[in-house]
Design a protein around this motif. Sequence first.
Motif, mmCIF file in Angstrom:
data_model
loop_
_atom_site.group_PDB
_atom_site.id
_atom_site.type_symbol
_atom_site.label_atom_id
_atom_site.label_comp_id
_atom_site.label_asym_id
_atom_site.label_seq_id
_atom_site.Cartn_x
_atom_site.Cartn_y
_atom_site.Cartn_z
ATOM 1 N N PRO A 122 0.800 -1.226 0.000
ATOM 2 C CA PRO A 122 0.000 0.000 0.000
ATOM 3 C C PRO A 122 0.832 1.275 0.000
ATOM 4 C CG PRO A 122 -0.791 -1.551 1.660
ATOM 5 C CD PRO A 122 0.520 -2.078 1.168
ATOM 6 N N ARG A 123 2.091 1.196 0.451
ATOM 7 C CA ARG A 123 2.934 2.396 0.480
ATOM 8 C C ARG A 123 3.460 2.745 -0.903
ATOM 9 N NH1 ARG A 123 0.909 3.688 5.351
ATOM 10 N NH2 ARG A 123 1.502 2.187 6.955
ATOM 11 N N ASN A 124 3.546 1.749 -1.769
ATOM 12 C CA ASN A 124 3.950 1.948 -3.158
ATOM 13 C C ASN A 124 3.554 0.690 -3.913
ATOM 14 O OD1 ASN A 124 5.384 2.005 -5.666
ATOM 15 N ND2 ASN A 124 6.762 3.551 -4.813
ATOM 16 N N LEU A 125 2.547 0.805 -4.737
ATOM 17 C CA LEU A 125 1.943 -0.371 -5.356
ATOM 18 C C LEU A 125 2.884 -1.112 -6.297
ATOM 19 C CD1 LEU A 125 -1.628 1.021 -6.143
ATOM 20 C CD2 LEU A 125 -0.935 -0.442 -4.232
ATOM 21 N N ALA A 126 3.990 -0.487 -6.661
ATOM 22 C CA ALA A 126 4.955 -1.148 -7.539
ATOM 23 C C ALA A 126 5.902 -2.061 -6.770
ATOM 24 C CB ALA A 126 5.757 -0.109 -8.311
#
Length: 425
Positions: A122-126
């Motif tokens: 969730p903090r960076n979907l990548a």
Amino acid sequence: MDHAPRNAAALADRIAQLDADVRAFVPEPDRPGRLAADAQGIAERWPDAADRPPLYGVPVGIKDIVRVDGLPTRAGSALPPDVLAGRQATVVDRLRRAGALVAGKTVTAEFAVLAPGPTRNPRNLAHTPGGSSSGSAAAVAAGMVPLAVGTQTVGSMIRPAAYCGVTGFKPTYGRIPVDGVIANAPSFDTLGLYAPDIAGLVRAAAVVCDDWQQDTPVSRPAPPVLGIPVGPYLDRAGAEALDAFDAQVKQVRAAGYDVRPVPVMDDFEQIVAQLFVMNRYEVARTHAEWFPVYGELYRPETVKAIREGQDIGDDVYARARREREEFRERIAAAKDAHGIDLWITPAATGPAPRGLDSTGSSIMCLPWSNVGLPSLSLPAGATPQGLPLGLQCVAAWGADEQLLSWAPGIATALAGSGPAKAVGP
């Protein structure tokens, strides 16, 4: 009027909205309808607010190797759910008796081994959320639920907590019963908890852990003595993690903690090899009945782990078990000799790697999981790119209550907002 049913509708809406991107939950055909019915049942069971249990109405995500009545168990696999069915896990019994509302099953790596699920950080979907308790950590990090259950065999609780920036607690081995949970490697498998903060962990731990001593004060004055396990183990962390760890050590020292470097684990490569032997041997035997029948449905990563375990003989496994007991004695002796209350280390080798093909390395958790010690990941800042970092705290066998009672002081020190304190659990 009790608002539990209305809150259930809001919960279902929140999961539907946020999980479209994060994919933390296993899809469910009528989640809103089930949640409304379950919430109504909770409200009817405890109509009097004065009599409500400690987790009344608290939504909880349950890792999909943990059996829950009314929800199929797939374990992140393509095996028929009826093959994996069984009695509801004791941990779920305890949560439900405490009033918790099961929000749904959370995504796991296949059979909690290696093959990742679709969950994104969730903090960076990548980036990966870690594994194998990926869905549980991500569901809490995304704000879908305030509590989730995961498991750790090597690093499956602590690493996702660090990658996703939440608090994660792996109790002492055996502190939470694992009946009703599909095994990975039974000599290591441990149920654990995710929450946004320490208070949420404490409230849930008191419900699910055996013989939790809620009001027992810590036996040593605050702050605890912290130990840094220097040597080949710590050298396995990446440069970014070590730089952050150095800054974290300075923060806790500035807050009044006594931090002592302790040379340990000179034979770390042998410790890794010993765990690998035990883990793979046990994985193969966990799947001894299913794999011959459904082997073509398993993912390549799991097949490889099982095949490796099938090639390990009983005598090699027995020797590895003896080596583990020797290591357990050595790490306890080092702790006592240097007056250490808690070991502190990076919670992972670095921030969450980019991509979803790998769940990252569990090596920073390996020695502590090997000997079953309670551990905790605390959020500890972020990289310049905004990816979370975690600090791992490891206590003595059975010192779960002390670990969580010391945690708020360490978290405060990491935040740089005042002197360290220990609080009662």
